[in-house]
Design a protein around this motif. Structure first.
Motif, PDB file in Angstrom:
ATOM      1  N   TYR A  66      50.417  78.403  20.793  1.00 39.48           N
ATOM      2  CA  TYR A  66      51.336  77.508  21.157  1.00 39.48           C
ATOM      3  C   TYR A  66      52.727  78.083  20.739  1.00 39.48           C
ATOM      4  O   TYR A  66      52.696  78.504  19.600  1.00 39.48           O
ATOM      5  N   SER A  67      53.742  77.714  21.348  1.00 41.00           N
ATOM      6  CA  SER A  67      55.086  77.906  21.070  1.00 41.00           C
ATOM      7  C   SER A  67      55.973  77.046  21.670  1.00 41.00           C
ATOM      8  O   SER A  67      55.793  76.620  22.766  1.00 41.00           O
ATOM      9  N   CYS A  68      57.188  76.894  20.901  1.00 44.58           N
ATOM     10  CA  CYS A  68      58.165  75.959  21.599  1.00 44.58           C
ATOM     11  C   CYS A  68      58.810  76.320  22.880  1.00 44.58           C
ATOM     12  O   CYS A  68      59.115  77.591  22.862  1.00 44.58           O
ATOM     13  N   GLY A  69      58.651  75.724  24.082  1.00 44.71           N
ATOM     14  CA  GLY A  69      59.228  75.974  25.095  1.00 44.71           C
ATOM     15  C   GLY A  69      58.462  76.950  26.016  1.00 44.71           C
ATOM     16  O   GLY A  69      58.969  77.373  26.966  1.00 44.71           O
ATOM     17  N   THR A 169      64.976  66.550  17.483  1.00 45.58           N
ATOM     18  CA  THR A 169      65.840  67.784  17.626  1.00 45.58           C
ATOM     19  C   THR A 169      66.830  67.843  18.709  1.00 45.58           C
ATOM     20  O   THR A 169      67.774  68.240  18.680  1.00 45.58           O
ATOM     21  N   ASN A 186      63.354  65.651  22.349  1.00 48.19           N
ATOM     22  CA  ASN A 186      62.404  67.021  21.897  1.00 48.19           C
ATOM     23  C   ASN A 186      61.910  66.789  20.345  1.00 48.19           C
ATOM     24  O   ASN A 186      62.915  66.331  19.597  1.00 48.19           O
ATOM     25  N   LEU A 188      59.980  68.005  16.944  1.00 46.12           N
ATOM     26  CA  LEU A 188      59.248  69.159  16.293  1.00 46.12           C
ATOM     27  C   LEU A 188      58.545  68.305  15.181  1.00 46.12           C
ATOM     28  O   LEU A 188      58.746  67.329  14.344  1.00 46.12           O
ATOM     29  N   VAL A 221      50.929  67.294  18.915  1.00 53.21           N
ATOM     30  CA  VAL A 221      52.039  68.100  18.408  1.00 53.21           C
ATOM     31  C   VAL A 221      51.389  69.139  17.559  1.00 53.21           C
ATOM     32  O   VAL A 221      51.043  68.673  16.119  1.00 53.21           O
ATOM     33  N   MET A 225      55.307  73.391  16.069  1.00 52.03           N
ATOM     34  CA  MET A 225      55.770  73.317  17.472  1.00 52.03           C
ATOM     35  C   MET A 225      56.593  71.989  17.952  1.00 52.03           C
ATOM     36  O   MET A 225      56.609  71.097  17.026  1.00 52.03           O
ATOM     37  N   CYS A 226      57.162  72.142  19.139  1.00 54.83           N
ATOM     38  CA  CYS A 226      57.919  71.021  19.528  1.00 54.83           C
ATOM     39  C   CYS A 226      57.388  70.584  20.774  1.00 54.83           C
ATOM     40  O   CYS A 226      56.744  71.388  21.512  1.00 54.83           O
ATOM     41  N   ILE A 227      57.800  69.483  21.389  1.00 52.96           N
ATOM     42  CA  ILE A 227      57.071  68.871  22.634  1.00 52.96           C
ATOM     43  C   ILE A 227      58.031  68.022  23.021  1.00 52.96           C
ATOM     44  O   ILE A 227      58.869  67.206  22.529  1.00 52.96           O
ATOM     45  N   ASP A 228      58.313  67.965  24.613  1.00 52.83           N
ATOM     46  CA  ASP A 228      59.242  66.926  25.130  1.00 52.83           C
ATOM     47  C   ASP A 228      58.525  65.686  25.665  1.00 52.83           C
ATOM     48  O   ASP A 228      57.403  65.803  26.068  1.00 52.83           O
TER      49      ASP A 228
END
Length: 263
Positions: A66-69, A169, A186, A188, A221, A225-228
């Motif tokens: 996983y990675s943000c974006g 964030t 968003n 984190l 999450v 990592m981040c999620i929208d």
């Protein structure tokens, strides 16, 4: 003491070309465990052949990255520092399941003896139905064989003791193609543990009256990592509103106050 919880949410489901699966997983596509250093965790997958024909199943072990974006990646060669792939003990085999037969696949997760280990670790057990379930003739030269592949997430919380560490964030109003407003957030995860997070929004008008309550689905999450998230605010008329936004995980709440200006 090891505690095991099964979540039936199909967050790890990967279907290649939409088809009706001949073999289904009866006990969920995300299996979550908690344990301490040195413990053995017992797990199982319950598979069912719903067809009148024998089905061949192939088991493989992957990492989910996983990675943000960016989109999630399944890989048998690329790994990450939170991988539990080496902890898995099970027979990665080919298996034939008879018509209408139920099959229980058993495995173990061996947490290392290291007392300093803490956080969430994960790997993915891939289940592929080897026999194509559908064949479509596209041209005289090309046939498309349609297969089903499941990715079952194996998530292990080790020596869990830390508090929830979440951070908003970014929060902004987003318009869709119908010119309807939604609130895009968003989030984190700053902890070492996977968090199942649900967002809750309360909106108040200029008189202090609560005119809208909204909440999201609970999403996983991963650490770092981040999620929208998106919350529907299309019912709000033009004006300025005061809001309370909270994130809920493990019965802990993290909140912030925001001001919305709807034009």
């Amino acid at each position: 003491m090891m505690k095991t919880t099964f979540y039936s949410t199909a967050l790890f489901l990967l279907v290649l070309f939409k088809s009706q699966a001949g073999v289904i997983v009866l006990n969920g596509l995300t299996h979550t465990f908690s344990g301490n250093s040195g413990e053995y965790i017992q797990g199982e997958l319950v598979l069912m052949n719903t067809t009148d024909q024998e089905q061949q199943i192939v088991f493989k072990l992957n990492d989910a990255i996983y990675s943000c974006g960016n989109d999630r990646i399944f890989s048998d060669s690329i790994t990450h520092e939170q991988s539990s792939k080496s902890w898995f003990e099970g027979n990665l085999m080919d298996k034939f399941i008879g018509p209408k037969e139920k099959f229980v696949y058993k495995y173990q997760i061996k947490i290392p003896e290291d007392k300093s280990i803490n956080g969430t670790f994960w790997s993915v057990l891939m289940i592929e139905i080897a026999k194509p379930v559908k064949k479509e003739h596209l041209t005289r030269q090309i046939d498309l064989s349609t297969k089903i592949r499941y990715a079952v997430g194996l998530i292990t919380h080790v020596n869990q003791a830390s508090n929830v560490e979440l951070d908003f964030t970014d929060v902004h109003i987003n318009k869709n193609e119908l010119n309807e407003n939604s609130l895009k957030i968003n989030l984190l995860n700053k902890s070492k543990y996977v968090e199942g997070v649900q967002l809750n929004l309360e909106v108040y008008d200029e008189e202090g009256e609560n005119i809208l309550k909204s909440k999201t689905k609970r999403l996983m999450v991963f650490p770092g990592m981040c999620i929208d998230y998106n919350l529907d605010i299309s019912t709000l008329k033009k004006g300025t509103y005061q809001c309370i936004l909270t994130a809920d995980s493990r019965k802990e709440y993290i909140g912030t106050n925001i001001s919305l200006n709807i034009n």
